[in-house]
Design a protein around this motif. Structure first.
Motif, PDB file in Angstrom:
ATOM      1  N   ALA A  10     -41.835  52.225  49.236  1.00  0.00           N
ATOM      2  CA  ALA A  10     -40.896  52.425  48.118  1.00  0.00           C
ATOM      3  C   ALA A  10     -41.661  52.590  46.810  1.00  0.00           C
ATOM      4  O   ALA A  10     -41.391  53.501  46.031  1.00  0.00           O
ATOM      5  CB  ALA A  10     -39.925  51.249  48.018  1.00  0.00           C
ATOM      6  N   VAL A  11     -42.632  51.719  46.581  1.00  0.00           N
ATOM      7  CA  VAL A  11     -43.442  51.786  45.358  1.00  0.00           C
ATOM      8  C   VAL A  11     -44.210  53.111  45.307  1.00  0.00           C
ATOM      9  O   VAL A  11     -44.218  53.795  44.281  1.00  0.00           O
ATOM     10  CB  VAL A  11     -44.411  50.571  45.282  1.00  0.00           C
ATOM     11  CG1 VAL A  11     -45.450  50.760  44.180  1.00  0.00           C
ATOM     12  CG2 VAL A  11     -43.622  49.279  45.063  1.00  0.00           C
ATOM     13  N   PHE A  25     -29.403  49.534  44.664  1.00  0.00           N
ATOM     14  CA  PHE A  25     -28.286  49.132  45.509  1.00  0.00           C
ATOM     15  C   PHE A  25     -28.836  48.456  46.755  1.00  0.00           C
ATOM     16  O   PHE A  25     -29.728  48.996  47.406  1.00  0.00           O
ATOM     17  CB  PHE A  25     -27.429  50.330  45.922  1.00  0.00           C
ATOM     18  CG  PHE A  25     -26.265  49.894  46.766  1.00  0.00           C
ATOM     19  CD1 PHE A  25     -25.106  49.442  46.163  1.00  0.00           C
ATOM     20  CD2 PHE A  25     -26.360  49.866  48.144  1.00  0.00           C
ATOM     21  CE1 PHE A  25     -24.047  48.973  46.923  1.00  0.00           C
ATOM     22  CE2 PHE A  25     -25.313  49.406  48.918  1.00  0.00           C
ATOM     23  CZ  PHE A  25     -24.147  48.961  48.306  1.00  0.00           C
ATOM     24  N   THR A  26     -28.322  47.270  47.072  1.00  0.00           N
ATOM     25  CA  THR A  26     -28.716  46.601  48.320  1.00  0.00           C
ATOM     26  C   THR A  26     -27.453  46.132  49.056  1.00  0.00           C
ATOM     27  O   THR A  26     -26.412  45.929  48.431  1.00  0.00           O
ATOM     28  CB  THR A  26     -29.624  45.355  48.089  1.00  0.00           C
ATOM     29  OG1 THR A  26     -28.806  44.228  47.766  1.00  0.00           O
ATOM     30  CG2 THR A  26     -30.658  45.583  47.019  1.00  0.00           C
ATOM     31  N   PRO A  27     -27.577  45.937  50.370  1.00  0.00           N
ATOM     32  CA  PRO A  27     -26.444  45.397  51.117  1.00  0.00           C
ATOM     33  C   PRO A  27     -26.486  43.864  51.171  1.00  0.00           C
ATOM     34  O   PRO A  27     -25.617  43.239  51.750  1.00  0.00           O
ATOM     35  CB  PRO A  27     -26.658  45.982  52.516  1.00  0.00           C
ATOM     36  CG  PRO A  27     -28.144  46.099  52.637  1.00  0.00           C
ATOM     37  CD  PRO A  27     -28.654  46.399  51.252  1.00  0.00           C
ATOM     38  N   TYR A  28     -27.513  43.278  50.561  1.00  0.00           N
ATOM     39  CA  TYR A  28     -27.799  41.850  50.730  1.00  0.00           C
ATOM     40  C   TYR A  28     -26.888  40.913  49.932  1.00  0.00           C
ATOM     41  O   TYR A  28     -26.256  41.327  48.976  1.00  0.00           O
ATOM     42  CB  TYR A  28     -29.239  41.542  50.299  1.00  0.00           C
ATOM     43  CG  TYR A  28     -30.288  42.470  50.830  1.00  0.00           C
ATOM     44  CD1 TYR A  28     -30.424  42.686  52.191  1.00  0.00           C
ATOM     45  CD2 TYR A  28     -31.150  43.128  49.966  1.00  0.00           C
ATOM     46  CE1 TYR A  28     -31.407  43.535  52.681  1.00  0.00           C
ATOM     47  CE2 TYR A  28     -32.137  43.983  50.448  1.00  0.00           C
ATOM     48  CZ  TYR A  28     -32.255  44.178  51.810  1.00  0.00           C
ATOM     49  OH  TYR A  28     -33.221  45.017  52.282  1.00  0.00           O
ATOM     50  N   PRO A  29     -26.954  39.605  50.301  1.00  0.00           N
ATOM     51  CA  PRO A  29     -26.337  38.582  49.446  1.00  0.00           C
ATOM     52  C   PRO A  29     -27.088  38.505  48.111  1.00  0.00           C
ATOM     53  O   PRO A  29     -28.226  38.975  48.007  1.00  0.00           O
ATOM     54  CB  PRO A  29     -26.526  37.285  50.235  1.00  0.00           C
ATOM     55  CG  PRO A  29     -26.821  37.703  51.636  1.00  0.00           C
ATOM     56  CD  PRO A  29     -27.492  39.044  51.549  1.00  0.00           C
ATOM     57  N   LYS A  30     -26.481  37.897  47.113  1.00  0.00           N
ATOM     58  CA  LYS A  30     -27.021  37.865  45.753  1.00  0.00           C
ATOM     59  C   LYS A  30     -28.476  37.375  45.683  1.00  0.00           C
ATOM     60  O   LYS A  30     -29.306  37.983  45.012  1.00  0.00           O
ATOM     61  CB  LYS A  30     -26.136  37.027  44.827  1.00  0.00           C
ATOM     62  CG  LYS A  30     -26.640  37.069  43.376  1.00  0.00           C
ATOM     63  CD  LYS A  30     -25.725  36.357  42.417  1.00  0.00           C
ATOM     64  CE  LYS A  30     -26.108  36.474  40.976  1.00  0.00           C
ATOM     65  NZ  LYS A  30     -27.394  37.048  40.594  1.00  0.00           N
ATOM     66  N   ILE A  86     -31.801  52.867  47.281  1.00  0.00           N
ATOM     67  CA  ILE A  86     -30.977  52.147  48.254  1.00  0.00           C
ATOM     68  C   ILE A  86     -31.922  51.344  49.136  1.00  0.00           C
ATOM     69  O   ILE A  86     -32.691  51.903  49.911  1.00  0.00           O
ATOM     70  CB  ILE A  86     -30.152  53.132  49.118  1.00  0.00           C
ATOM     71  CG1 ILE A  86     -29.394  54.128  48.231  1.00  0.00           C
ATOM     72  CG2 ILE A  86     -29.202  52.377  50.028  1.00  0.00           C
ATOM     73  CD1 ILE A  86     -28.916  55.379  48.961  1.00  0.00           C
ATOM     74  N   SER A  87     -31.852  50.028  49.000  1.00  0.00           N
ATOM     75  CA  SER A  87     -32.771  49.154  49.708  1.00  0.00           C
ATOM     76  C   SER A  87     -32.208  48.734  51.063  1.00  0.00           C
ATOM     77  O   SER A  87     -30.997  48.642  51.226  1.00  0.00           O
ATOM     78  CB  SER A  87     -33.027  47.910  48.852  1.00  0.00           C
ATOM     79  OG  SER A  87     -33.978  47.089  49.471  1.00  0.00           O
ATOM     80  N   CYS A  88     -33.114  48.453  52.008  1.00  0.00           N
ATOM     81  CA  CYS A  88     -32.789  47.881  53.320  1.00  0.00           C
ATOM     82  C   CYS A  88     -32.936  48.918  54.419  1.00  0.00           C
ATOM     83  O   CYS A  88     -32.298  49.965  54.401  1.00  0.00           O
ATOM     84  CB  CYS A  88     -31.392  47.293  53.399  1.00  0.00           C
ATOM     85  SG  CYS A  88     -31.115  46.486  54.997  1.00  0.00           S
ATOM     86  N   LEU A 109     -33.399  57.582  46.598  1.00  0.00           N
ATOM     87  CA  LEU A 109     -34.410  57.131  47.550  1.00  0.00           C
ATOM     88  C   LEU A 109     -33.834  56.001  48.392  1.00  0.00           C
ATOM     89  O   LEU A 109     -33.001  55.236  47.914  1.00  0.00           O
ATOM     90  CB  LEU A 109     -35.648  56.606  46.809  1.00  0.00           C
ATOM     91  CG  LEU A 109     -36.396  57.617  45.940  1.00  0.00           C
ATOM     92  CD1 LEU A 109     -37.411  56.917  45.060  1.00  0.00           C
ATOM     93  CD2 LEU A 109     -37.091  58.644  46.809  1.00  0.00           C
ATOM     94  N   SER A 110     -34.307  55.892  49.631  1.00  0.00           N
ATOM     95  CA  SER A 110     -33.911  54.747  50.450  1.00  0.00           C
ATOM     96  C   SER A 110     -35.155  54.175  51.119  1.00  0.00           C
ATOM     97  O   SER A 110     -36.188  54.846  51.209  1.00  0.00           O
ATOM     98  CB  SER A 110     -32.889  55.163  51.519  1.00  0.00           C
ATOM     99  OG  SER A 110     -33.540  55.734  52.639  1.00  0.00           O
TER     100      SER A 110
END
Length: 139
Positions: A10-11, A25-30, A86-88, A109-110
């Motif tokens: 990603a970097v 944007f992530t699908p994760y908990p806070k 978009i992370s994960c 980007l993802s």
């Protein structure tokens, strides 16, 4: 041996495209979402804004419908950001990147996209590939 991970990929991708400010944007908990923000900040990127789904399990993250994800991401206010990240690796985002870029008029980007790109680069494949976002046409 050359090794890459979703975070280093990603970097590398963000640097390759000269992106400094991202909407995350992530699908994760806070808590995990905040750790991702902290990671990007430490790497020298500015997270302009962010949102997340608050899903605990990778299995449930993998079940997110790409069309639903697309609709959600279209509503994001990307003002001031150079790109949407978009992370994960479990989130099925790869198939909607190209469509999102065209509609949002921003680089998207993802994690998986960056990982695939970085892996190909490390084994010496630098061909432009259409359909998976600007990252693959930047080679």
């Amino acid at each position: 041996t050359s090794v890459t991970t979703p975070s280093t990929a990603a970097v590398n991708a963000l640097k390759k495209l000269n992106i400094k400010k991202i909407y995350l944007f992530t699908p994760y908990p806070k808590k995990l979402n905040d750790e991702v923000i902290e990671f990007f900040n430490k790497e020298g990127f500015e997270v302009m804004s962010n949102s997340y789904f608050d899903i605990e399990s990778d299995i449930d993250i993998g079940k997110v419908d790409p069309d639903y994800l697309y609709e959600v991401l279209l509503k994001m206010d990307l003002n001031g950001a150079d790109a949407l990240f978009i992370s994960c690796t479990a989130l099925p985002a790869l198939s909607i990147i190209d469509k999102l870029e065209k509609k949002l008029n921003k680089i998207v980007l993802s994690s998986n996209q960056a990982l695939i790109w970085d892996t190909l680069k490390k084994i010496g494949i630098n061909d432009s590939i259409n359909g998976f976002g600007k990252l693959f046409s930047a080679n």
